[in-house]
Design a protein around this motif. Structure first.
Motif, PDB file in Angstrom:
ATOM      1  N   ARG A 391       0.855  -1.297   0.170  1.00 59.04           N
ATOM      2  CA  ARG A 391      -0.079  -0.005   0.019  1.00 59.04           C
ATOM      3  C   ARG A 391       1.001   1.209  -0.201  1.00 59.04           C
ATOM      4  O   ARG A 391       0.462   2.280  -0.852  1.00 59.04           O
ATOM      5  CB  ARG A 391      -1.028  -0.162   1.411  1.00 59.04           C
ATOM      6  N   GLU A 392       1.991   1.089   0.679  1.00 60.70           N
ATOM      7  CA  GLU A 392       2.866   2.569   0.641  1.00 60.70           C
ATOM      8  C   GLU A 392       3.608   2.460  -0.547  1.00 60.70           C
ATOM      9  O   GLU A 392       3.742   3.693  -0.966  1.00 60.70           O
ATOM     10  CB  GLU A 392       4.055   2.126   1.813  1.00 60.70           C
ATOM     11  N   ALA A 393       3.955   1.410  -1.129  1.00 58.26           N
ATOM     12  CA  ALA A 393       4.681   1.544  -2.319  1.00 58.26           C
ATOM     13  C   ALA A 393       3.806   2.140  -3.475  1.00 58.26           C
ATOM     14  O   ALA A 393       4.306   2.704  -4.375  1.00 58.26           O
ATOM     15  CB  ALA A 393       5.428   0.203  -2.734  1.00 58.26           C
ATOM     16  N   ALA A 394       2.426   1.758  -3.410  1.00 53.68           N
ATOM     17  CA  ALA A 394       1.673   1.919  -4.599  1.00 53.68           C
ATOM     18  C   ALA A 394       1.344   3.401  -4.697  1.00 53.68           C
ATOM     19  O   ALA A 394       1.131   4.026  -6.064  1.00 53.68           O
ATOM     20  CB  ALA A 394       0.422   1.273  -4.129  1.00 53.68           C
ATOM     21  N   SER A 395       1.546   4.339  -3.612  1.00 53.51           N
ATOM     22  CA  SER A 395       1.435   5.672  -4.009  1.00 53.51           C
ATOM     23  C   SER A 395       2.604   6.061  -4.873  1.00 53.51           C
ATOM     24  O   SER A 395       2.350   7.171  -5.519  1.00 53.51           O
ATOM     25  CB  SER A 395       1.493   6.470  -2.595  1.00 53.51           C
ATOM     26  N   ASP A 396       3.619   5.492  -4.798  1.00 51.33           N
ATOM     27  CA  ASP A 396       4.722   6.013  -5.820  1.00 51.33           C
ATOM     28  C   ASP A 396       4.807   5.050  -7.188  1.00 51.33           C
ATOM     29  O   ASP A 396       5.761   5.491  -8.078  1.00 51.33           O
ATOM     30  CB  ASP A 396       6.136   5.589  -5.270  1.00 51.33           C
ATOM     31  N   LEU A 397       3.877   4.283  -7.503  1.00 51.21           N
ATOM     32  CA  LEU A 397       3.650   3.561  -8.778  1.00 51.21           C
ATOM     33  C   LEU A 397       2.965   4.231  -9.740  1.00 51.21           C
ATOM     34  O   LEU A 397       2.081   4.853  -9.598  1.00 51.21           O
ATOM     35  CB  LEU A 397       3.433   2.064  -8.384  1.00 51.21           C
ATOM     36  N   PRO A 398       3.267   4.202 -11.007  1.00 49.11           N
ATOM     37  CA  PRO A 398       2.586   4.806 -12.236  1.00 49.11           C
ATOM     38  C   PRO A 398       1.371   4.090 -12.330  1.00 49.11           C
ATOM     39  O   PRO A 398       1.170   2.772 -11.765  1.00 49.11           O
ATOM     40  CB  PRO A 398       3.476   4.582 -13.365  1.00 49.11           C
ATOM     41  N   ASP A 399       0.278   4.383 -12.972  1.00 50.16           N
ATOM     42  CA  ASP A 399      -0.877   3.965 -13.385  1.00 50.16           C
ATOM     43  C   ASP A 399      -0.648   2.526 -14.135  1.00 50.16           C
ATOM     44  O   ASP A 399       0.463   2.495 -15.061  1.00 50.16           O
ATOM     45  CB  ASP A 399      -1.909   4.667 -14.310  1.00 50.16           C
ATOM     46  N   GLY A 400      -1.521   1.577 -14.150  1.00 49.69           N
ATOM     47  CA  GLY A 400      -1.294   0.472 -15.055  1.00 49.69           C
ATOM     48  C   GLY A 400      -0.396  -0.849 -14.330  1.00 49.69           C
ATOM     49  O   GLY A 400       0.175  -1.465 -14.994  1.00 49.69           O
ATOM     50  N   VAL A 401      -0.194  -0.486 -13.008  1.00 51.12           N
ATOM     51  CA  VAL A 401       0.820  -1.591 -12.453  1.00 51.12           C
ATOM     52  C   VAL A 401      -0.053  -2.359 -11.207  1.00 51.12           C
ATOM     53  O   VAL A 401      -0.697  -1.747 -10.329  1.00 51.12           O
ATOM     54  CB  VAL A 401       2.011  -0.895 -11.737  1.00 51.12           C
ATOM     55  N   VAL A 402       0.232  -3.745 -11.293  1.00 48.51           N
ATOM     56  CA  VAL A 402      -0.469  -4.713 -10.083  1.00 48.51           C
ATOM     57  C   VAL A 402       0.613  -5.565  -9.803  1.00 48.51           C
ATOM     58  O   VAL A 402       1.091  -6.202 -10.549  1.00 48.51           O
ATOM     59  CB  VAL A 402      -1.532  -5.280 -10.715  1.00 48.51           C
ATOM     60  N   VAL A 403       0.639  -5.601  -8.356  1.00 52.66           N
ATOM     61  CA  VAL A 403       1.637  -6.552  -7.762  1.00 52.66           C
ATOM     62  C   VAL A 403       0.708  -7.924  -7.707  1.00 52.66           C
ATOM     63  O   VAL A 403      -0.360  -8.068  -7.050  1.00 52.66           O
ATOM     64  CB  VAL A 403       2.097  -6.385  -6.436  1.00 52.66           C
ATOM     65  N   GLY A 404       1.491  -8.847  -8.644  1.00 50.42           N
ATOM     66  CA  GLY A 404       0.568 -10.218  -8.630  1.00 50.42           C
ATOM     67  C   GLY A 404       0.929 -11.308  -7.834  1.00 50.42           C
ATOM     68  O   GLY A 404      -0.019 -12.126  -7.424  1.00 50.42           O
ATOM     69  N   THR A 419       1.083  -6.247   3.308  1.00 50.53           N
ATOM     70  CA  THR A 419       2.195  -7.104   3.054  1.00 50.53           C
ATOM     71  C   THR A 419       3.533  -6.380   2.932  1.00 50.53           C
ATOM     72  O   THR A 419       3.629  -5.284   2.073  1.00 50.53           O
ATOM     73  CB  THR A 419       2.080  -8.036   1.742  1.00 50.53           C
ATOM     74  N   VAL A 420       4.663  -6.493   3.705  1.00 57.77           N
ATOM     75  CA  VAL A 420       5.663  -5.888   3.657  1.00 57.77           C
ATOM     76  C   VAL A 420       6.546  -6.685   2.681  1.00 57.77           C
ATOM     77  O   VAL A 420       6.832  -7.844   3.015  1.00 57.77           O
ATOM     78  CB  VAL A 420       6.410  -5.653   5.242  1.00 57.77           C
ATOM     79  N   VAL A 421       7.071  -5.912   1.756  1.00 55.03           N
ATOM     80  CA  VAL A 421       8.188  -6.541   1.068  1.00 55.03           C
ATOM     81  C   VAL A 421       9.665  -6.442   1.387  1.00 55.03           C
ATOM     82  O   VAL A 421       9.948  -5.355   1.733  1.00 55.03           O
ATOM     83  CB  VAL A 421       8.021  -5.844  -0.577  1.00 55.03           C
ATOM     84  N   GLU A 422      10.267  -7.483   1.335  1.00 53.92           N
ATOM     85  CA  GLU A 422      11.586  -7.545   1.994  1.00 53.92           C
ATOM     86  C   GLU A 422      12.783  -7.570   0.909  1.00 53.92           C
ATOM     87  O   GLU A 422      12.535  -8.168  -0.544  1.00 53.92           O
ATOM     88  CB  GLU A 422      11.895  -8.822   3.038  1.00 53.92           C
TER      89      GLU A 422
END
Length: 443
Positions: A391-404, A419-422
């Motif tokens: 959720r935190e990282a999503a604010s810095d991502l461009p449109d059209g990106v999904v973590v699968g 989910t924390v990405v390590e």
């Protein structure tokens, strides 16, 4: 990046078209007509000449080239071209071959032939077929994270229970993420309230178990095939049977040539080899090919493959998969009744193209003819995801990106907002092409 492509056939032209927008591309071919066509159709420098010639490569600027791709229809020409390129400069060399024997030699020693990366057309086609066969309703399948993550694209038929449901209603699987919906000319990044319509192509990423479960949900009557018939015992047919055996299947294989049939029977212990003409209707009826769950046509030409698959379908066979040598025929095959048309040339062009784009990624899959990509990246400390929640990282991502999907120490981690990405995790993301360059920098 300066890229030299030797061979302007269907494979070379497709690679050139894909790379020309972002790179300085030079294409070499012995055929003057092909060179003239490329000159007018693409933003590339096209030269007539023999790519095996050091003089020709020097004219193309081999000394400054970052990469050379040898993609003619002759294996030995491609290998010699890569070796010659190493004399004239220091490019990263990619060779396209049809015969797996060259690939096997290269895999034993990556310094062999002066080739840095080798792509085997027939083996790629066989892997594509086996991936599709393993998921009875899939149009495209790819594996990530050493097999722990699977990406699949499914067309939703009108009679499917999923048609008309929202993504939230259809998502009944713990480790599956709906990352994209392709609807005519649009790509939709779905939310829970997005409705899945009949005719949509739905792209999902998840564990193989959940992907298979979703495949069954799309068409509950479609089960894992038990009776698979391969028509044609050439290299693609042989490699397909071998890979199916590795996955626990016991296919039947029809081969017309007695000597080849005998060799196939010796090499494929779990495969029943039948010596006959696969377009002989009486033979197909006698061998109950009409009761097969799947028929794969891998004969010598497109016309024979189309005839064999349509004949098998008319007799009642389930899914029909056909090899299509001419890329432009793939849509035609599917329009007249073939369920999945696999083009070895298109698969090779895609494999080379995605490798050129994803040399810094673990794996890359191109979706729907280059409209989106699925990337697997090992997270480093500088990544936008490192030590942050999705959720935190999503604010810095461009449109059209999904973590699968995420894998950690080989184990599947279901991606959720908290989910924390390590650092060290492998993250598989769906990215629309328009956001690809920006996303690659963030990863």
């Amino acid at each position: 990046m300066r890229v030299i492509i030797v061979g302007a056939g269907e494979v070379g032209s497709a690679i050139a078209e894909s790379l020309s927008g972002a790179h300085d591309v030079v294409v070499i071919d012995v055929d003057a007509d092909r060179v003239e066509t490329l000159t007018y159709e693409l933003d590339v420098l096209a030269l007539q000449g023999d790519g095996c010639s050091l003089d020709v490569l020097q004219e193309a600027g081999i000394e400054e080239a970052d990469m050379l791709i040898a993609s003619t229809d002759d294996d030995q020409t491609n290998i010699v071209t890569c070796g010659t390129a190493a004399v004239g400069g220091d490019p990263f060399t990619i060779a396209r071959v049809k015969s797996p024997q060259y690939l096997h030699t290269w895999e034993r020693d990556n310094r062999a032939f002066g080739v840095d990366f080798m792509v085997c057309t027939d083996l790629l086609a066989a892997r594509t077929i086996v991936g599709v066969i393993g998921l009875p309703t899939a149009q495209d399948v790819d594996m990530f994270a050493d097999g722990a993550v699977q990406m699949a694209e499914f067309e939703i038929p009108a009679e499917s229970p999923v048609a008309g449901q929202t993504v939230q209603e259809a998502d009944r699987f713990d480790s599956l993420t709906f990352v994209g919906i392709i609807r005519e000319d649009d790509i939709i990044v779905p939310s829970g309230g997005t409705t899945i319509e009949a005719g949509d192509d739905v792209v999902v990423i998840g564990s193989p178990e959940s992907t298979r479960a979703f495949s069954s949900a799309i068409a509950p009557q479609e089960n894992r095939p038990s009776d698979i018939v391969i028509v044609g015992g050439g290299e693609v047919g042989y490699q397909t049977a071998r890979l199916l055996e590795e996955r626990g299947f016991s296919p039947r294989l029809v081969e017309h040539d007695p000597g080849r049939a005998r060799w196939l029977a010796e090499q494929l212990p779990k495969t029943t080899v039948l010596e006959s003409d696969a377009t002989d209707r009486s033979f197909l009826e006698r061998e109950n090919v009409g009761r097969a769950d799947a028929v794969i046509a891998a004969l010598e030409n497109d016309q024979q493959n189309l005839l064999a698959t349509l004949l098998a379908k008319r007799l009642g066979a389930g899914r029909a998969v056909a090899i299509v040598d001419t890329v432009e025929f793939a849509e035609l095959f599917e329009a007249v009744g073939v369920d999945v048309a696999v083009s070895p040339r298109e698969a090779t062009a895609e494999e080379i193209t995605r490798f050129t784009r994803g040399r810094h990624a673990e794996n890359v899959s191109i979706v729907d003819g280059d409209r989106a990509e699925v990337l697997e990246v090992e997270i480093e400390a500088e990544s936008v995801f490192a030590d942050r929640t999705i959720r935190e990282a999503a604010s810095d991502l461009p449109d059209g990106v999904v973590v699968g999907a995420i894998t950690r120490n080989g184990e599947f981690v279901v991606p959720r907002g908290d989910t924390v990405v390590e650092v060290g995790d492998h993250v598989v993301v769906f990215v629309e092409t328009d956001s690809l360059e920006q996303m690659t920098q963030l990863l």
